[in-house]
Design a protein around this motif. Structure first.
Motif, PDB file in Angstrom:
ATOM      1  N   LEU A   1       0.842  -1.192   0.000  1.00 17.60           N
ATOM      2  CA  LEU A   1       0.000   0.000   0.000  1.00 17.60           C
ATOM      3  C   LEU A   1       0.876   1.240   0.000  1.00 17.60           C
ATOM      4  O   LEU A   1       1.837   1.345   0.785  1.00 17.60           O
ATOM      5  CB  LEU A   1      -0.911   0.014   1.237  1.00 17.60           C
ATOM      6  CG  LEU A   1      -2.032  -1.021   1.264  1.00 17.60           C
ATOM      7  CD1 LEU A   1      -2.744  -0.994   2.611  1.00 17.60           C
ATOM      8  CD2 LEU A   1      -3.029  -0.763   0.138  1.00 17.60           C
ATOM      9  N   ARG A   2       0.528   2.195  -0.856  1.00 12.40           N
ATOM     10  CA  ARG A   2       1.307   3.421  -0.970  1.00 12.40           C
ATOM     11  C   ARG A   2       0.361   4.618  -1.041  1.00 12.40           C
ATOM     12  O   ARG A   2      -0.719   4.522  -1.629  1.00 12.40           O
ATOM     13  CB  ARG A   2       2.197   3.385  -2.220  1.00 12.40           C
ATOM     14  CG  ARG A   2       3.142   2.183  -2.243  1.00 12.40           C
ATOM     15  CD  ARG A   2       3.898   2.080  -3.547  1.00 12.40           C
ATOM     16  NE  ARG A   2       4.664   0.837  -3.634  1.00 12.40           N
ATOM     17  CZ  ARG A   2       5.890   0.676  -3.152  1.00 12.40           C
ATOM     18  NH1 ARG A   2       6.493   1.687  -2.543  1.00 12.40           N
ATOM     19  NH2 ARG A   2       6.515  -0.483  -3.279  1.00 12.40           N
TER      20      ARG A   2
ATOM     21  N   ARG B   1      -2.691  -5.305  12.179  1.00  9.82           N
ATOM     22  CA  ARG B   1      -2.402  -3.874  12.327  1.00  9.82           C
ATOM     23  C   ARG B   1      -3.650  -3.114  11.886  1.00  9.82           C
ATOM     24  O   ARG B   1      -4.138  -3.326  10.775  1.00  9.82           O
ATOM     25  CB  ARG B   1      -1.178  -3.459  11.499  1.00  9.82           C
ATOM     26  CG  ARG B   1      -1.258  -3.837  10.033  1.00  9.82           C
ATOM     27  CD  ARG B   1       0.040  -3.535   9.293  1.00  9.82           C
ATOM     28  NE  ARG B   1      -0.068  -3.813   7.862  1.00  9.82           N
ATOM     29  CZ  ARG B   1       0.069  -5.025   7.330  1.00  9.82           C
ATOM     30  NH1 ARG B   1       0.327  -6.053   8.112  1.00  9.82           N
ATOM     31  NH2 ARG B   1      -0.043  -5.193   6.029  1.00  9.82           N
ATOM     32  N   PRO B   2      -4.199  -2.265  12.737  1.00 14.19           N
ATOM     33  CA  PRO B   2      -5.435  -1.552  12.393  1.00 14.19           C
ATOM     34  C   PRO B   2      -5.237  -0.700  11.143  1.00 14.19           C
ATOM     35  O   PRO B   2      -4.192  -0.045  10.973  1.00 14.19           O
ATOM     36  CB  PRO B   2      -5.686  -0.671  13.619  1.00 14.19           C
ATOM     37  CG  PRO B   2      -4.888  -1.298  14.720  1.00 14.19           C
ATOM     38  CD  PRO B   2      -3.700  -1.907  14.061  1.00 14.19           C
ATOM     39  N   PRO B   3      -6.190  -0.695  10.211  1.00 14.48           N
ATOM     40  CA  PRO B   3      -6.073   0.163   9.029  1.00 14.48           C
ATOM     41  C   PRO B   3      -5.969   1.635   9.442  1.00 14.48           C
ATOM     42  O   PRO B   3      -6.603   2.071  10.402  1.00 14.48           O
ATOM     43  CB  PRO B   3      -7.380  -0.097   8.274  1.00 14.48           C
ATOM     44  CG  PRO B   3      -7.881  -1.404   8.792  1.00 14.48           C
ATOM     45  CD  PRO B   3      -7.433  -1.489  10.206  1.00 14.48           C
ATOM     46  N   SER B   4      -5.169   2.381   8.712  1.00 10.54           N
ATOM     47  CA  SER B   4      -4.954   3.788   9.055  1.00 10.54           C
ATOM     48  C   SER B   4      -5.594   4.743   8.054  1.00 10.54           C
ATOM     49  O   SER B   4      -5.510   5.953   8.226  1.00 10.54           O
ATOM     50  CB  SER B   4      -3.454   4.093   9.135  1.00 10.54           C
ATOM     51  OG  SER B   4      -2.820   3.782   7.891  1.00 10.54           O
TER      52      SER B   4
ATOM     53  N   ALA C   1     -11.022  -1.312  -2.131  1.00 11.88           N
ATOM     54  CA  ALA C   1     -11.558  -1.695  -0.829  1.00 11.88           C
ATOM     55  C   ALA C   1     -11.749  -0.429  -0.003  1.00 11.88           C
ATOM     56  O   ALA C   1     -10.905   0.477  -0.030  1.00 11.88           O
ATOM     57  CB  ALA C   1     -10.632  -2.666  -0.106  1.00 11.88           C
ATOM     58  N   THR C   2     -12.855  -0.363   0.714  1.00 10.00           N
ATOM     59  CA  THR C   2     -13.164   0.763   1.591  1.00 10.00           C
ATOM     60  C   THR C   2     -13.379   0.234   2.998  1.00 10.00           C
ATOM     61  O   THR C   2     -14.155  -0.706   3.202  1.00 10.00           O
ATOM     62  CB  THR C   2     -14.436   1.489   1.135  1.00 10.00           C
ATOM     63  OG1 THR C   2     -14.271   1.942  -0.208  1.00 10.00           O
ATOM     64  CG2 THR C   2     -14.725   2.690   2.021  1.00 10.00           C
ATOM     65  N   PHE C   3     -12.702   0.825   3.974  1.00 10.20           N
ATOM     66  CA  PHE C   3     -12.945   0.497   5.373  1.00 10.20           C
ATOM     67  C   PHE C   3     -14.129   1.350   5.831  1.00 10.20           C
ATOM     68  O   PHE C   3     -13.973   2.427   6.409  1.00 10.20           O
ATOM     69  CB  PHE C   3     -11.693   0.751   6.203  1.00 10.20           C
ATOM     70  CG  PHE C   3     -10.487  -0.013   5.715  1.00 10.20           C
ATOM     71  CD1 PHE C   3     -10.505  -1.403   5.667  1.00 10.20           C
ATOM     72  CD2 PHE C   3      -9.355   0.646   5.276  1.00 10.20           C
ATOM     73  CE1 PHE C   3      -9.405  -2.117   5.207  1.00 10.20           C
ATOM     74  CE2 PHE C   3      -8.252  -0.055   4.820  1.00 10.20           C
ATOM     75  CZ  PHE C   3      -8.276  -1.454   4.788  1.00 10.20           C
ATOM     76  N   SER C   4     -15.314   0.852   5.528  1.00 10.98           N
ATOM     77  CA  SER C   4     -16.525   1.676   5.611  1.00 10.98           C
ATOM     78  C   SER C   4     -16.765   2.255   6.997  1.00 10.98           C
ATOM     79  O   SER C   4     -17.129   3.429   7.137  1.00 10.98           O
ATOM     80  CB  SER C   4     -17.744   0.866   5.173  1.00 10.98           C
ATOM     81  OG  SER C   4     -17.597   0.415   3.847  1.00 10.98           O
TER      82      SER C   4
ATOM     83  N   VAL D   1      -3.174  -8.130   1.611  1.00  4.53           N
ATOM     84  CA  VAL D   1      -2.814  -6.710   1.615  1.00  4.53           C
ATOM     85  C   VAL D   1      -2.745  -6.144   3.028  1.00  4.53           C
ATOM     86  O   VAL D   1      -1.850  -5.359   3.357  1.00  4.53           O
ATOM     87  CB  VAL D   1      -3.822  -5.908   0.767  1.00  4.53           C
ATOM     88  CG1 VAL D   1      -3.544  -4.406   0.869  1.00  4.53           C
ATOM     89  CG2 VAL D   1      -3.776  -6.356  -0.690  1.00  4.53           C
ATOM     90  N   CYS D   2      -3.697  -6.557   3.881  1.00  3.46           N
ATOM     91  CA  CYS D   2      -3.871  -5.894   5.180  1.00  3.46           C
ATOM     92  C   CYS D   2      -3.449  -6.750   6.369  1.00  3.46           C
ATOM     93  O   CYS D   2      -3.542  -6.292   7.514  1.00  3.46           O
ATOM     94  CB  CYS D   2      -5.332  -5.492   5.368  1.00  3.46           C
ATOM     95  SG  CYS D   2      -5.977  -4.423   4.070  1.00  3.46           S
TER      96      CYS D   2
END
Length: 498
Positions: A96-97, A327-330, A347-350, A404-405
């Motif tokens: 991820l960038r 690791r929690p998404p930032s 992908a969306t962390f809704s 990815v996450c």
């Protein structure tokens, strides 16, 4: 007492319901005929983890006024919600960038920021930098996105930045998409500037000048943007009929129009054809349906409509326990370069992106420990991806998220929503095609067209097109002079961004 004008709207998506609302407010009697079993089109929500979650469009572009103005007019301003100020990313070259600063729809304007982002390889950055010294690329006609941007900045910019952005909006391919119709904020400036990067910087300045200070770029409604459909239907006063397929449109001897209507299922009890009389008609249905209805009346316009292709996609919504994330998404989410070989394109962390959704989860008990993730699958030319079953699609999305996450374990709940043939493709020549269709419809007298196939794929653009269509058919004289036959296509490139 003068008889009220009766207008039939074919299609009950956001365009059809907006047209019905405008017509009803203007005093017309309105009937909406929708072939599907429900109204709303891609405005649709259903519960996941005990809370309503949009399964189609999830937000509106706040920089355009049409949607928020209509929401206020409907008395829904107190339900407007904005996203949390979190960054979006792109998955490129195995990680991820952050999107490089100074980009517009993925097209970079700052080469130093592009290099720092790591989205492109070193040769890719060097190739993009040649834009500053290359002679002007002559823009003739309506070039493809990949053709022009690739010539200026190289294939890596197209594949790793531009196509992920446009894939999220149009589910399209950059080598076919029209530069003028999909990047209208850039195309005119590209014709003026020798350097594309310079045109991008000008476009970015224009966007900043048009934006309200501190105003977020997107907005939704508490309970989901899908609730806009219910408010429009109620506010229109229209009779909305579902499972009502319009089979034929023909001129009536009285000078108006006759629509032949039958149920969607031929063996249904109410499937016997019936006729509906109308003074005017708004075709707010997808291009293939509009082509079928207009073919006996305007065959050239029907040919143009048939030339608008559609891409299918699926939205996979997954509910994970927060403990599943190593690791929690930032950020709010990420787009995916097609070069990475993943099934998902975004992908969306809704429940991170939308604070109202997190609040609803908190109130739902066990949902307080839940993170909702929305994944998008499907681009033009990838029909085979969507031929898998729901469980297989959900498993593919979960596997990509795990890679990815760093997610461990399966989701606690899943929902798969398919939008087969749901997104019109704005291929090269699209704007000219739309002008011809509008002119032909206006020439019939009392007929107008609107929807994502013409006006842009986002909600504000659809609202604007539907409002114009309502004005056209309410005009006293239903001729070419009474309608905006050559209104330019306006693209809203926002719908599917994370």
């Amino acid at each position: 007492m003068q008889r009220r004008q009766h207008v039939v709207v074919v299609g009950a998506g956001v365009s059809g319901l907006t047209a019905a609302y405008r017509l009803g407010r203007a005093g017309a009697e309105v009937t909406v005929l929708e072939a599907a079993p429900r109204a709303g089109g891609k405005l649709y929500a259903s519960p996941v983890a005990g809370v309503p979650v949009d399964a189609g469009a999830e937000s509106v572009l706040a920089r355009r006024p049409e949607a928020l103005d209509l929401i206020e007019e409907l008395g829904l301003a107190d339900r407007v919600e904005h996203p949390a100020p979190l960054p979006a990313a792109v998955y490129s070259r195995g990680r991820l960038r952050a999107f490089p600063k100074g980009q517009v729809m993925g097209v970079p304007g700052d080469m130093a920021a592009l290099a720092r982002s790591g989205v492109l390889s070193v040769p890719g950055v060097l190739r993009a930098g040649l834009d500053r010294v290359l002679p002007r690329t002559r823009l003739e006609g309506d070039p493809s996105v990949a053709g022009y941007i690739g010539a200026r900045m190289g294939g890596e910019v197209v594949d790793r930045l531009v196509e992920p952005m446009l894939g999220g909006v149009y589910a399209g391919r950059a080598e076919r998409l029209s530069l003028d119709s999909t990047l209208p904020q850039l195309a005119p400036l590209a014709r003026e500037e020798r350097s594309l990067a310079r045109a991008v910087r000008r476009a970015a300045r224009q966007q900043r000048a048009q934006a309200r200070p501190g105003a977020p770029a997107f907005a939704t409604l508490r309970g989901g943007i899908a609730t806009l459909a219910d408010a429009l239907a109620a506010g229109s006063g229209a009779r909305v009929e579902t499972s009502a397929t319009v089979r034929k449109l023909e001129r009536a001897s009285s000078g108006g129009w006759t629509l032949t209507v039958g149920a969607a299922a031929p063996d249904a009890p109410s499937s016997a054809p019936r006729e509906v009389a109308a003074d005017a008609v708004v075709l707010a249905c997808p291009a293939p349906a509009a082509a079928r209805l207009l073919r006996p009346l305007a065959p050239a316009a029907a040919d143009d409509l048939s030339g608008i292709e559609y891409a299918g996609m699926a939205v996979v919504t997954l509910a994970y326990p927060r403990s599943a994330f190593s690791r929690p998404p930032s950020g709010s989410g990420f787009l995916v370069s097609a070069r990475e070989g993943l099934s998902i394109k975004a992908a969306t962390f809704s429940s991170l992106k939308w604070p109202w959704l997190a609040e609803e989860l908190e109130r739902s008990g066990p949902g307080a420990r839940t993170l909702l993730v929305r994944c998008s699958i499907g681009r033009a030319g990838e029909a085979e991806r969507l031929q898998r079953g729901d469980d297989e699609l959900a498993a593919a999305a979960a596997a990509d998220l795990a890679a990815v996450c760093g997610i461990a374990g399966a989701p606690a709940e899943q929902r798969v929503t398919r939008w087969g043939g749901g997104i019109p493709q704005y291929d090269t020549g699209h704007a000219a095609r739309v002008e011809r269709i509008r002119a032909a419809a206006a020439g019939l007298g009392g007929v107008a067209v609107c929807g994502a196939a013409y006006d842009g794929v986002g909600i504000p653009a659809c609202i604007a097109g539907a409002s114009r269509a309502a004005e056209d058919v309410l005009a006293p004289a239903h001729g070419p002079a009474g309608g905006a036959a050559t209104a330019p296509t306006r693209t809203d490139p926002t719908r599917s961004h994370p």
